[in-house]
Design a protein around this motif. Structure first.
Motif, short mmCIF file in Angstrom:
data_model
loop_
_atom_site.label_atom_id
_atom_site.label_comp_id
_atom_site.label_asym_id
_atom_site.label_seq_id
_atom_site.Cartn_x
_atom_site.Cartn_y
_atom_site.Cartn_z
N VAL A 85 -21.62 22.07 72.44
CA VAL A 85 -21.06 21.37 73.59
C VAL A 85 -21.54 22.07 74.86
CG1 VAL A 85 -18.95 20.49 74.69
CG2 VAL A 85 -19.01 20.85 72.21
N ALA A 86 -21.88 21.31 75.88
CA ALA A 86 -22.42 21.92 77.10
C ALA A 86 -21.95 21.15 78.33
CB ALA A 86 -23.95 21.94 77.05
N PRO A 87 -21.87 21.82 79.49
CA PRO A 87 -21.65 21.10 80.74
C PRO A 87 -22.93 20.42 81.15
CG PRO A 87 -21.96 23.43 81.19
CD PRO A 87 -21.98 23.28 79.69
N ALA A 88 -22.83 19.30 81.85
CA ALA A 88 -24.02 18.56 82.30
C ALA A 88 -23.72 17.95 83.65
CB ALA A 88 -24.37 17.47 81.29
N PHE A 89 -24.71 17.99 84.53
CA PHE A 89 -24.54 17.42 85.87
C PHE A 89 -25.35 16.14 86.00
CE2 PHE A 89 -25.31 17.08 90.49
CZ PHE A 89 -23.99 17.13 90.94
N SER A 90 -24.69 15.08 86.43
CA SER A 90 -25.36 13.81 86.67
C SER A 90 -25.77 13.74 88.13
CB SER A 90 -24.42 12.64 86.34
OG SER A 90 -24.96 11.42 86.81
N GLU A 91 -27.07 13.83 88.38
CA GLU A 91 -27.57 13.74 89.75
C GLU A 91 -27.26 12.36 90.34
OE1 GLU A 91 -28.85 16.07 91.50
OE2 GLU A 91 -29.38 17.64 90.06
N ALA A 92 -27.41 11.33 89.54
CA ALA A 92 -27.21 9.97 90.03
C ALA A 92 -25.79 9.73 90.51
CB ALA A 92 -27.57 8.96 88.94
N HIS A 93 -24.82 10.40 89.87
CA HIS A 93 -23.42 10.19 90.22
C HIS A 93 -22.82 11.40 90.94
CE1 HIS A 93 -24.18 7.52 86.74
NE2 HIS A 93 -23.44 6.67 87.43
N ALA A 94 -23.63 12.45 91.14
CA ALA A 94 -23.15 13.69 91.76
C ALA A 94 -21.85 14.14 91.09
CB ALA A 94 -22.95 13.50 93.27
N GLN A 95 -21.90 14.23 89.78
CA GLN A 95 -20.67 14.47 89.01
C GLN A 95 -20.96 15.36 87.80
OE1 GLN A 95 -19.17 11.26 86.39
NE2 GLN A 95 -17.35 11.30 87.69
N TRP A 96 -20.08 16.31 87.57
CA TRP A 96 -20.16 17.13 86.37
C TRP A 96 -19.57 16.38 85.18
CZ3 TRP A 96 -22.84 21.34 85.28
CH2 TRP A 96 -23.34 22.11 86.33
N ARG A 97 -20.13 16.63 84.03
CA ARG A 97 -19.64 16.05 82.79
C ARG A 97 -19.69 17.10 81.68
NH1 ARG A 97 -21.82 9.79 82.50
NH2 ARG A 97 -21.52 9.30 84.71
N ILE A 98 -19.12 16.77 80.55
CA ILE A 98 -19.16 17.62 79.36
C ILE A 98 -19.75 16.77 78.25
CG2 ILE A 98 -17.78 18.98 77.74
CD1 ILE A 98 -15.63 18.81 80.20
N THR A 99 -20.64 17.34 77.45
CA THR A 99 -21.33 16.53 76.45
C THR A 99 -21.60 17.31 75.17
OG1 THR A 99 -23.28 15.12 76.09
CG2 THR A 99 -23.64 17.17 77.31
N LEU A 100 -21.61 16.58 74.06
CA LEU A 100 -22.17 17.14 72.84
C LEU A 100 -23.67 17.28 73.03
CD1 LEU A 100 -20.35 15.16 69.98
CD2 LEU A 100 -19.54 17.12 71.30
N THR A 101 -24.25 18.26 72.41
CA THR A 101 -25.69 18.47 72.52
C THR A 101 -26.42 17.82 71.34
OG1 THR A 101 -25.68 20.54 71.27
CG2 THR A 101 -25.27 20.69 73.66
#
Length: 248
Positions: free
Chosen positions: A170-186
């Motif tokens: 599991v890792a943090p991920a940043f969406s440039e398009a939405h300027a938003q942090w997310r959390i995701t399975l890798t």
């Protein structure tokens, strides 16, 4: 288009409703197989608009009755870093469409805490998944995924560090398009799953579906191409619009 032959596990349905119904059938079958063989079914849900109808169908009495919900463990493939009561929350959508309508024990719901610090929550969720799956030798029974018009799946965005993370589940991920942090399975954890199902609908996804399935391999730019389960192929369930750019 390259003219590359399609993978074997691509189903094209005439409408988004029929695609969602087919995905519900996949869910029910996967749950029955896992519960019969191991006594539990561990699923990672997807977010976004497309799977909402799938979840609503799973909550209907005649379909819900086919699943032993007491033996289902629910996780998420990704989550936006927002509180769980906001409209953007993947957890909220799944709760309102499905989880609140079936006899699923509260302790069997393992949400990503989008309201918490993304780095800390990714670490916590990684440890939780390790406990739930019983160590690195275990796996999810089913991962449900969607596809963005930019080629992302879960919250694996083009060029993001999480796309190439080979150590974490599991890792943090940043969406440039939405300027938003997310959390995701890798991809490491997703590709270890017993079954992966993409549910994609809408003509706006057609070009990207064709690029993922039949175009040149470019996973840094099209993260969905990274999803290649170790145990076999990913299954794609498409409506006619999403499949409209595919070659034969």
């Amino acid at each position: 288009m390259t003219g590359k032959r399609l993978p074997a596990k691509v189903a094209v349905l005439p409408s988004a409703e029929l695609a969602a119904d087919a995905a519900a059938g996949q869910f029910v079958a996967a749950a029955a197989d896992a519960i019969r063989s191991r006594g539990t079914f561990i699923v990672a849900l997807s977010g976004g608009h497309t799977p909402q109808r799938l979840y609503e169908l799973l909550a209907t009495p005649h379909i819900a009755a086919q699943v032993d919900w007491s033996r289902v463990q629910v996780c998420w493939g990704d989550e936006r870093c927002v509180p769980p009561d906001t409209a953007e929350s993947n957890y909220r959508m799944a709760r309102e469409a499905l989880l609140s309508h079936v006899p699923l024990p509260a302790g069997n719901v393992h949400r990503m805490r989008g309201e918490d610090d993304p780095d800390q929550e990714a670490h916590r969720y990684d440890e939780m998944m390790q406990r739930l799956l019983g160590g690195s030798g275990s796996r999810l029974d089913l991962v449900l995924l969607g596809l963005g018009t930019d080629g992302h799946t879960a919250s694996l965005f083009p060029g993001a560090d999480a796309v190439h993370d080979s150590t974490q589940w599991v890792a943090p991920a940043f969406s440039e398009a939405h300027a938003q942090w997310r959390i995701t399975l890798t991809p490491r954890l997703i590709n270890a799953a017993a079954e992966v199902v993409f549910l994609v609908s809408g003509a706006d996804k057609a070009d990207m579906v064709a690029r993922v399935l039949q175009g040149p391999r470019a996973p840094h730019d099209i993260p969905a191409q990274l999803i290649a389960p170790i145990a076999g192929e990913a299954a794609w369930i498409l409506d006619g619009g999403a499949a409209s750019a595919l070659g034969g």
